[in-house]
Design an enzyme around this catalytic site. Structure first.
Site, short mmCIF file in Angstrom:
data_model
loop_
_atom_site.label_atom_id
_atom_site.label_comp_id
_atom_site.label_asym_id
_atom_site.label_seq_id
_atom_site.Cartn_x
_atom_site.Cartn_y
_atom_site.Cartn_z
N LYS A 78 9.27 11.56 33.34
CA LYS A 78 10.51 12.28 33.66
C LYS A 78 10.75 13.34 32.59
O LYS A 78 10.52 13.10 31.40
CB LYS A 78 11.67 11.27 33.68
N SER A 153 19.00 9.67 38.89
CA SER A 153 18.49 10.96 38.52
C SER A 153 16.96 11.04 38.39
O SER A 153 16.41 12.13 38.36
CB SER A 153 19.11 11.38 37.19
N SER A 177 19.73 5.22 37.27
CA SER A 177 18.82 6.35 37.52
C SER A 177 17.35 6.00 37.67
O SER A 177 16.56 6.85 38.05
CB SER A 177 18.97 7.40 36.41
#
Lengths: 489, 97
Positions: A78, A153, A177
């Site tokens: 990420k 997210s 997330s």
């Protein structure tokens, strides 16, 4: 058509027996990305040449007889995880040209263990969002249905695994997330206990809640990744030096005799889709069939987790994001004669609307006259929520609940209404406030969209969660990959 | 507790965010609806509850006061929007008077 990558466990077996090479797997990953990612949008940066070089180096180590859980495995991170020499944006215009001079601890540990980094993954700006629509660069499309969000997210992290573009990925989980996108994309996602994985080099959102964790195809895969990334780190003083258990070894026993599973009624919220509720009930029955006993439990303060979170997380974010002032790195606005004007213009232009909303909310909650009513009250409610978990986990071994009230929603469906968007994290937020570990295991498809069961455990109880998740997976079978679903009777 | 435009402007100043008039209006509307939801926290009786400082049993983490290698100055300054030699260059901080 490019073939999706196998699971980590399958890759491991093929690599260790010489049936394939890291170069072959990495080439396959890059082909998948080239073919699929213009539609999926999971990657922000692809480092093709570096990945191929790392694969060759991993192959040399394999030939020399070296073995690690991730040696030669193509994976991605990420884009809130700092990678030395590789652009790290946090999904924000503020950092669109930022090339870090150092590595996050997790990136360093994976690199040392020989994992092959393919690139950096799309996410909501500064990890703030539940749909990945807050990325400053592009949305991510759910591999199961391209008109739907992957969750957020860590939307890119979940979509890349579901699409077979990466064998595993890392995400970060502040209020769900990792877990909510894992559920939306039909992959396994683990949020470890607060302090289990180093956060050094994780671009901070809310420091009392943030944790780094893996997204994988199976629980056994997650166990392997955890065995590499978990453990104390002198550069993160909140990380624990407590011994890391043998996560892979813990999977051996697949019966659940004597395991007490608590079902917290507060997590079956009104507004939950009937299909999701039914899928979760089925998964609970399966746990019972495997020998576990089910017990109704109550976490009476859980309904206050969402409002408490939307004070605590923005308050911490407002402090953490103060560093983005256009002085040491990142975007700087051209206008303004005095420093204060440059700060305000830089931040006004560099941050997207959700980030600004949370900075404003957090600043307001911490400002004179409001601190007691909001921030202090939220931290007291947090104590009550932690106590709820503590009490419940004295009578049962784990808790099992839905991960989100719905399956993946449509792009644009909630982006105009912050409160509706926040509600999609209602089942994941309580666990972050308590600092406890959680594991999402895909358990069913409802109208062709995945649903994940959320298991929540005691502090440092990751091995137990992985074992239960693995047992569930073994008995009910994997849900498969998009377009390649396994028919289930 | 109804937010006002003045409060929005004051908070934006505190966190150094330049907002357009349109953003101010939107912020007023959206923050109000978020706060309306958050205000449910007041229902909880916390008179006998201590606030959470950390979920961990945290103790002070100490280390020897020993010098360790740090990043090269050029690597650190490489991302600076503006620099002057080994320094970060910024706009004027103080008025001339």
């Amino acid at each position: 058509m490019a073939t999706p990558l196998p699971t980590l466990t399958e890759c491991r077996q093929m690599l260790d027996t010489g049936k394939t090479s890291s170069l072959e797997l990495t080439t396959q990953a890059l082909e998948c990305i080239a073919e699929l990612d213009s539609t999926i949008g999971a990657f922000l940066t692809i480092i093709r040449d570096q990945a191929l070089a790392a694969a060759r180096a991993a192959d040399a180590r394999l030939v020399a007889g070296e073995r690690t859980p991730v040696l030669g495995i193509p994976m991605a991170l990420k884009d809130v995880l700092i990678t030395k020499g590789i652009t790290t944006t946090a999904g924000s215009k503020m950092l669109m040209n930022y090339v870090p001079p150092f590595n996050s601890t997790v990136a360093e540990r994976l690199e040392r263990a020989g994992a092959v980094l393919l690139g950096k993954l799309n996410c909501d700006e500064f990890a703030m969002g539940s749909s990945n629509e807050n990325s400053a660069f592009k949305p991510v499309h759910n591999p199961w249905d391209h008109t739907r969000v992957p969750g957020g997210s860590s939307g890119g992290s979940a979509a890349a695994v579901a699409a077979g573009e990466a064998v595993f990925t890392l995400g970060s989980d502040t209020g769900g997330s990792i877990r909510q996108p894992a559920s939306f994309c039909g992959v396994v996602g683990m949020k470890p206990t607060y302090g289990r994985v180093s956060r050094f080099g994780l671009i901070a959102f809310a420091s009392s809640l943030d944790q780094v964790g893996p997204l994988t195809r199976t629980c056994a895969d997650a166990a392997r990744v955890m065995s590499v990334i978990a453990g104390g780190d002198p550069r993160d003083s909140t990380s624990s030096s407590r011994e890391v258990p043998d996560y892979v070894g813990a999977l051996k026993s697949t019966h659940l005799d004597g395991i007490r599973v608590g079902i917290p009624k507060e997590f079956f919220v009104s507004g939950m889709e009937p299909g999701v509720q039914a899928a979760i009930q089925d998964a609970l029955c399966e746990l019972e069939r495997l020998g576990a006993t089910l017990h109704d439990v109550s976490l009476p303060y859980a309904p206050y987790a969402l409002p408490a979170y939307y004070i605590i997380a923005p308050a911490e974010a407002s402090a953490n994001l103060a560093r983005f002032d256009g002085v040491k790195y990142g975007y700087r606005a051209a206008e303004g004669d005095a420093m204060w004007d440059v700060y305000a213009a830089t931040r006004g232009q560099g941050f997207g609307s959700e980030v600004k909303r949370r900075i404003m909310l957090g600043t307001y909650a911490l400002s004179a006259g409001y601190y007691d009513a909001y921030y202090l009250q939220a931290q007291k409610v947090r104590t009550l929520i932690r106590k709820d978990y503590e009490d419940a986990l004295q009578t049962v071994d784990v808790l099992a609940a839905p991960t989100a009230p719905t399956t993946a929603f449509r792009l644009g469906e909630k982006s105009g209404d912050p409160v509706a968007m926040y509600f999609s994290d209602v089942c994941t937020i309580p666990l972050n406030l308590a600092g406890l570990p959680g594991l999402v295991v895909p358990c069913a498809l409802v109208d062709h969209l995945p649903v994940g069961l959320q298991l929540m455990g005691r502090a440092w109880g990751e091995a137990e969660l992985l074992r239960i998740g693995h047992a569930l997976e073994q008995s009910s079978g994997a849900i498969g990959l998009p377009g390649r679903q396994i028919q289930r009777g | 507790m109804q937010l006002t435009r003045e409060t929005v402007q004051h908070v934006a100043m505190l966190c150094r965010l330049a907002l357009t008039a349109e953003e101010e209006q939107q912020m007023l509307h959206q923050l109000s609806s978020i706060l309306e939801h958050v205000n449910r926290l007041a229902e909880v009786d916390t008179s006998a509850v201590s606030p959470t400082a950390s979920v961990l049993d945290l103790y002070n983490v100490e280390r020897p006061d020993a010098a360790e290698p740090s990043l090269p100055v050029d690597a650190v300054l490489a991302n600076a929007p503006d620099r002057s030699g080994n320094l970060f260059r910024v706009r004027a901080i103080l008025d001339e008077e």
